[in-house]
Design a protein around this motif. Structure first.
Motif, mmCIF file in Angstrom:
data_model
loop_
_atom_site.group_PDB
_atom_site.id
_atom_site.type_symbol
_atom_site.label_atom_id
_atom_site.label_comp_id
_atom_site.label_asym_id
_atom_site.label_seq_id
_atom_site.Cartn_x
_atom_site.Cartn_y
_atom_site.Cartn_z
ATOM 1 N N TYR A 6 0.846 -1.194 0.000
ATOM 2 C CA TYR A 6 0.000 0.000 0.000
ATOM 3 C C TYR A 6 0.879 1.240 0.000
ATOM 4 O O TYR A 6 1.903 1.291 0.684
ATOM 5 N N GLY A 76 -8.638 3.791 -1.090
ATOM 6 C CA GLY A 76 -8.993 4.610 0.057
ATOM 7 C C GLY A 76 -8.531 6.031 -0.140
ATOM 8 O O GLY A 76 -7.820 6.352 -1.102
ATOM 9 N N TYR A 95 -12.006 10.071 5.834
ATOM 10 C CA TYR A 95 -11.266 8.924 5.299
ATOM 11 C C TYR A 95 -12.248 7.821 4.921
ATOM 12 O O TYR A 95 -13.359 7.772 5.426
ATOM 13 N N VAL A 97 -12.060 3.438 3.271
ATOM 14 C CA VAL A 97 -11.267 2.300 2.806
ATOM 15 C C VAL A 97 -12.176 1.402 1.962
ATOM 16 O O VAL A 97 -13.319 1.132 2.332
ATOM 17 N N HIS A 101 -10.655 -4.200 1.245
ATOM 18 C CA HIS A 101 -9.386 -4.001 1.948
ATOM 19 C C HIS A 101 -9.599 -3.672 3.430
ATOM 20 O O HIS A 101 -8.699 -3.137 4.085
ATOM 21 N N LEU A 106 -5.866 -0.302 7.804
ATOM 22 C CA LEU A 106 -5.687 0.809 6.865
ATOM 23 C C LEU A 106 -6.346 2.094 7.334
ATOM 24 O O LEU A 106 -5.764 3.180 7.196
ATOM 25 N N ALA A 107 -7.553 2.007 7.888
ATOM 26 C CA ALA A 107 -8.225 3.227 8.360
ATOM 27 C C ALA A 107 -7.411 3.876 9.480
ATOM 28 O O ALA A 107 -7.262 5.106 9.507
#
Length: 179
Positions: A6, A76, A95, A97, A101, A106-107
């Motif tokens: 990523y 994202g 934000y 995602v 995923h 990731l968040a």
């Protein structure tokens, strides 16, 4: 810290095709948390317009936009929006995602990036709002140090209805504003 594979990059004008694909792929996933979108939003031309508007706001210092990439796909985004200088020195975070995923941290990584960007920009505080039902986003905010500070009835018009929102706040520093 982002998992392997990523990459976070600033929003750029050449991302319209990848953003249109991401919008279409995540249409149902994001529908409960977003305003109603015209069909054009899900097209490359529509995303060109969105990007152009956001890049104008970036130039004015009102926005700080980042896209999360996995290979050639946007999966994202992370934004500081409504940046206010003067006595406030604050911004709101946003934000999302990609549905394919989720549950990879990731968040949290996106929000940690926004907190660092807030520090880099000399902001005093960051704010966030989530619909009451969005417990996943509330958990991300709490994990990153945000504290719930209120409830606003009928705060945002999302998914075709006025929605109550929980408000969150994170104070970044107690010093005076940068000159």
């Amino acid at each position: 810290m982002l998992p392997d594979g990523y990459v976070l990059r600033p929003l750029s004008a050449d991302a319209s095709s990848a953003l249109a694909a991401a919008a279409a792929r995540n249409r149902e996933h994001l529908r409960p948390w977003e305003p109603l979108r015209p069909e054009s939003f899900f097209t490359e031309e529509g995303q060109r317009e969105v990007i152009a508007g956001r890049l104008r706001q970036v130039e004015l210092g009102l926005y700080d936009c980042w896209l999360l990439w996995h290979g050639t796909e946007v999966v994202g985004s992370a934004n500081l929006q409504n940046i206010v200088r003067g006595a406030m020195q604050g911004a709101d975070v946003g934000y999302w995602v990609d549905h394919a995923h989720l549950r990879r941290g990731l968040a949290v990584a996106l929000l940690q990036h926004l907190v660092q960007r807030g520090h880099d920009l000399g902001l005093h505080r960051l704010g966030a709002s989530t619909m009451v039902a969005n417990v996943a986003s509330q958990a991300v905010l709490r994990r990153c140090g945000f504290e719930q500070c209120g409830l606003v009835p009928e705060f945002l018009y999302l998914n075709g209805a006025w929605s109550d929102s929980l408000l969150f706040n994170l104070v970044l520093h107690d010093g005076p504003p940068r000159a």
